[in-house]
Design an enzyme around this catalytic site. Sequence first.
Site, PDB file in Angstrom:
ATOM      1  N   HIS A  87      37.780  45.151  45.034  1.00 17.68           N
ATOM      2  CA  HIS A  87      36.504  45.166  45.739  1.00 17.68           C
ATOM      3  C   HIS A  87      35.669  46.297  45.127  1.00 17.68           C
ATOM      4  O   HIS A  87      36.040  47.453  45.209  1.00 17.68           O
ATOM      5  CB  HIS A  87      36.715  45.412  47.231  1.00 17.68           C
ATOM      6  CG  HIS A  87      35.448  45.500  47.991  1.00 17.68           C
ATOM      7  ND1 HIS A  87      35.362  46.103  49.220  1.00 17.68           N
ATOM      8  CD2 HIS A  87      34.187  45.088  47.711  1.00 17.68           C
ATOM      9  CE1 HIS A  87      34.127  46.050  49.661  1.00 17.68           C
ATOM     10  NE2 HIS A  87      33.395  45.434  48.750  1.00 17.68           N
ATOM     11  N   CYS A  88      34.554  45.922  44.485  1.00 20.90           N
ATOM     12  CA  CYS A  88      33.665  46.933  43.915  1.00 20.90           C
ATOM     13  C   CYS A  88      32.224  46.560  44.244  1.00 20.90           C
ATOM     14  O   CYS A  88      31.934  45.437  44.646  1.00 20.90           O
ATOM     15  CB  CYS A  88      33.866  47.043  42.404  1.00 20.90           C
ATOM     16  SG  CYS A  88      33.428  45.565  41.490  1.00 20.90           S
ATOM     17  N   LEU A  89      31.317  47.500  44.067  1.00  9.01           N
ATOM     18  CA  LEU A  89      29.913  47.258  44.408  1.00  9.01           C
ATOM     19  C   LEU A  89      29.202  46.390  43.395  1.00  9.01           C
ATOM     20  O   LEU A  89      28.221  45.731  43.723  1.00  9.01           O
ATOM     21  CB  LEU A  89      29.172  48.586  44.549  1.00  9.01           C
ATOM     22  CG  LEU A  89      29.484  49.388  45.803  1.00  9.01           C
ATOM     23  CD1 LEU A  89      28.707  50.694  45.798  1.00  9.01           C
ATOM     24  CD2 LEU A  89      29.157  48.592  47.059  1.00  9.01           C
ATOM     25  N   THR A  90      29.663  46.370  42.165  1.00  5.80           N
ATOM     26  CA  THR A  90      28.924  45.659  41.126  1.00  5.80           C
ATOM     27  C   THR A  90      29.477  44.266  40.827  1.00  5.80           C
ATOM     28  O   THR A  90      29.086  43.642  39.858  1.00  5.80           O
ATOM     29  CB  THR A  90      28.919  46.489  39.820  1.00  5.80           C
ATOM     30  OG1 THR A  90      30.262  46.729  39.425  1.00  5.80           O
ATOM     31  CG2 THR A  90      28.178  47.787  40.016  1.00  5.80           C
TER      32      THR A  90
END
Length: 91
Positions: A87-90
Amino acid sequence: MQSTTDGDITPDRKLAAVGHLLQKRHGGKYMVWNLSEVEYDASVLDDQVLVYKFPGSPSPPLGLLLKLLMAMESWLKADERNVAVIHCLTG
């Protein structure tokens, strides 16, 4: 918790849907690596969440990236049914 209107999906509902999908398809054989800096209730994901915080989004420092990759490799090798979720923002 946020109120909903017709058709709106709150972050809590999205997380619950992801948790349901992971449990249904992988039956507890998943681990989430949270690199997003977004905090949430990990119990929705059966507490199968590892949280990593680092300065300078979007990429972790090289040393941390190596540790993440080694942890994921260990997890995946432990059982052929294990699934790694990042899970990452980008994206």
